[in-house]
Design a protein around this motif. Structure first.
Motif, mmCIF file in Angstrom:
data_model
loop_
_atom_site.group_PDB
_atom_site.id
_atom_site.type_symbol
_atom_site.label_atom_id
_atom_site.label_comp_id
_atom_site.label_asym_id
_atom_site.label_seq_id
_atom_site.Cartn_x
_atom_site.Cartn_y
_atom_site.Cartn_z
ATOM 1 N N ARG A 58 0.820 -1.220 0.000
ATOM 2 C CA ARG A 58 0.000 0.000 0.000
ATOM 3 C C ARG A 58 0.850 1.264 0.000
ATOM 4 O O ARG A 58 0.319 2.370 0.010
ATOM 5 N N GLY A 59 2.180 1.085 0.038
ATOM 6 C CA GLY A 59 3.070 2.252 0.033
ATOM 7 C C GLY A 59 3.459 2.712 1.426
ATOM 8 O O GLY A 59 4.175 3.705 1.592
ATOM 9 N N THR A 62 7.387 2.696 2.069
ATOM 10 C CA THR A 62 8.039 3.820 1.378
ATOM 11 C C THR A 62 7.726 5.130 2.082
ATOM 12 O O THR A 62 8.603 5.977 2.245
ATOM 13 N N LEU A 85 9.001 2.571 -7.961
ATOM 14 C CA LEU A 85 8.203 1.464 -7.445
ATOM 15 C C LEU A 85 7.889 0.475 -8.558
ATOM 16 O O LEU A 85 7.402 0.861 -9.616
ATOM 17 N N GLU A 87 5.497 -2.257 -9.538
ATOM 18 C CA GLU A 87 4.161 -2.714 -9.117
ATOM 19 C C GLU A 87 3.345 -3.146 -10.323
ATOM 20 O O GLU A 87 3.132 -2.367 -11.241
ATOM 21 N N SER A 93 -1.317 0.169 -7.165
ATOM 22 C CA SER A 93 -0.595 1.382 -7.567
ATOM 23 C C SER A 93 -1.443 2.638 -7.315
ATOM 24 O O SER A 93 -0.919 3.682 -6.963
ATOM 25 N N GLN A 96 -1.076 3.281 -3.587
ATOM 26 C CA GLN A 96 0.263 3.850 -3.327
ATOM 27 C C GLN A 96 0.302 5.330 -3.719
ATOM 28 O O GLN A 96 0.830 6.163 -2.980
ATOM 29 N N TRP A 128 6.505 4.752 -11.368
ATOM 30 C CA TRP A 128 5.959 3.379 -11.273
ATOM 31 C C TRP A 128 6.314 2.575 -12.526
ATOM 32 O O TRP A 128 6.202 3.085 -13.645
#
Length: 371
Positions: A58-59, A62, A85, A87, A93, A96, A128
């Motif tokens: 889910r981020g 980070t 990232l 993903e 995404s 995130q 991404w």
């Protein structure tokens, strides 16, 4: 691709199918952020680095790392940091992007390697990608937290006739049911993935993990940086670990495919072998040892002193226990690192062992000594 678990949902968190360390405590991500800064300093403070996370969930992780980078702006002031990232899930995404940028992202045209980009709440560019190969080369710190365990595996059983691959078939007794069967003869996977020195009766091999580790090792050897892998796993000792999770409970892997999280313990001895000595490897060491070496006890004391109410303090102690207790996550999760050879051996040390100053120890993998 359309019916896969991560494509459809990817249920991380209390309302999902499983929960991960960053979701339990912010301290986890903060200490990993410190690890990267510590390695960046030990490697001579290069003027830029990419933080590359594989399967960022889910981020949350980070976000915690970026908060540390932001708090240590004075240290990183002359360094150009960007986040990359990797993903594949469209759903994740989006989550995130919302968490890291507040939703301020824009899709990229087809010809660009990143399919989406934005700016973090702290002003760091984020990109991404669908594949690690799309991430641009350059000095990078890689992170794979609970990533390798979700990649597909091959299973093999030792029989009187030699190794046989475990396959999935339709159960002739029960319509719409699947069952495990042994291949009647050797398969290409049996020929290629079993190590000749293997002694276990049952083995799980994840070729995709081997390919990814090889790519990371090649990149670190060529461009510098480091990789940190955190996952549950073993050092080539376990046999049958393939299982499913749904609503935080164990779930039969063959029933209702695509609705449960499927996972298998990471074989760190296989990852080590697949680096082909392009990099130095450290670990695996248990999560509780790594976090203790990273100073989790000190961080907990500071947070407890700064928290005003009992509820917050209880939550801090509960999450600390979840991360550190050997019965909970403390012993089943491991940390494993890839570093350039020169990080641990001076190039000129081979001939003159007494020359030059000692290299700084690698945080997390060495005992924390307080001056």
């Amino acid at each position: 691709p359309p019916q896969g678990y991560y494509t459809r949902r990817g249920g991380i968190g209390e309302s999902g199918d499983f929960i991960t360390s960053p979701e339990i405590s912010q301290v986890f991500g903060e200490l990993i952020g410190i690890w990267y800064i510590s390695e960046w300093m030990a490697m001579g403070k290069p003027n830029s680095f990419q933080l590359v996370e594989l399967g960022p969930g889910r981020g949350t992780l980070t976000e915690d790392i970026l908060r540390v980078f932001n708090q240590l702006t004075s240290v990183l002031s002359k360094c150009d940091v960007s986040v990359h990232l990797v993903e594949v899930s469209p759903k994740l995404s989006e989550i995130q992007a919302l968490m890291l940028t507040g939703g301020k992202v824009h899709p990229n045209p087809e010809d660009k390697s990143a399919y989406m980009e934005g700016i973090s709440k702290t002003g760091i560019p984020i990109f991404w990608y669908r594949d690690i190969q799309d991430v641009p080369p350059g000095y990078s710190f890689y992170l794979a937290h609970e990533f390798f365990d979700a990649l597909p595996i091959h299973k093999f059983q030792r029989t009187e006739k030699g190794w046989r691959e475990v396959l999935v078939d339709i159960d002739p007794e029960v319509p719409d049911q699947l069952q495990f069967v042994l291949a009647p003869s050797s398969t290409p996977a049996t020929e290629n993935f079993i190590q000749p020195e293997e002694t276990r009766p049952h083995v799980e091999v994840c070729p995709e993990a081997g390919v990814i580790i090889q790519r990371l090792a090649c990149r670190i050897e060529k461009d510098g940086g480091a990789a940190l892998v955190a996952d549950y796993g073993h050092d080539g000792t376990k046999t049958d670990t393939f299982r499913g999770f749904r609503n935080h409970k164990l779930h039969d892997v063959l029933s209702a495919p695509g609705t449960a999280d499927l996972t298998a313990d990471v074989d760190f001895s296989y990852l080590r072998k697949m680096t082909q000595e392009r990099t130095t490897t450290l670990g695996p060491i248990k999560q509780r040892e790594f976090l203790k070496n990273m100073g989790i006890d000190l961080r907990l004391q500071v947070l407890l002193q700064n928290s005003r109410d009992t509820a917050t303090r209880e939550q801090l102690l509960r999450s600390y226990d979840m991360l550190m207790n050997p019965e909970k996550m403390g012993d089943c999760f491991n940390f494993f690192a890839l570093l350039p050879h020169h990080r641990l051996v001076h190039p000129d040390k081979k001939d003159k062992p007494e020359s030059k100053s000692a290299l700084p120890p690698v945080a997390g993998f060495n005992e924390l000594l307080l001056k």
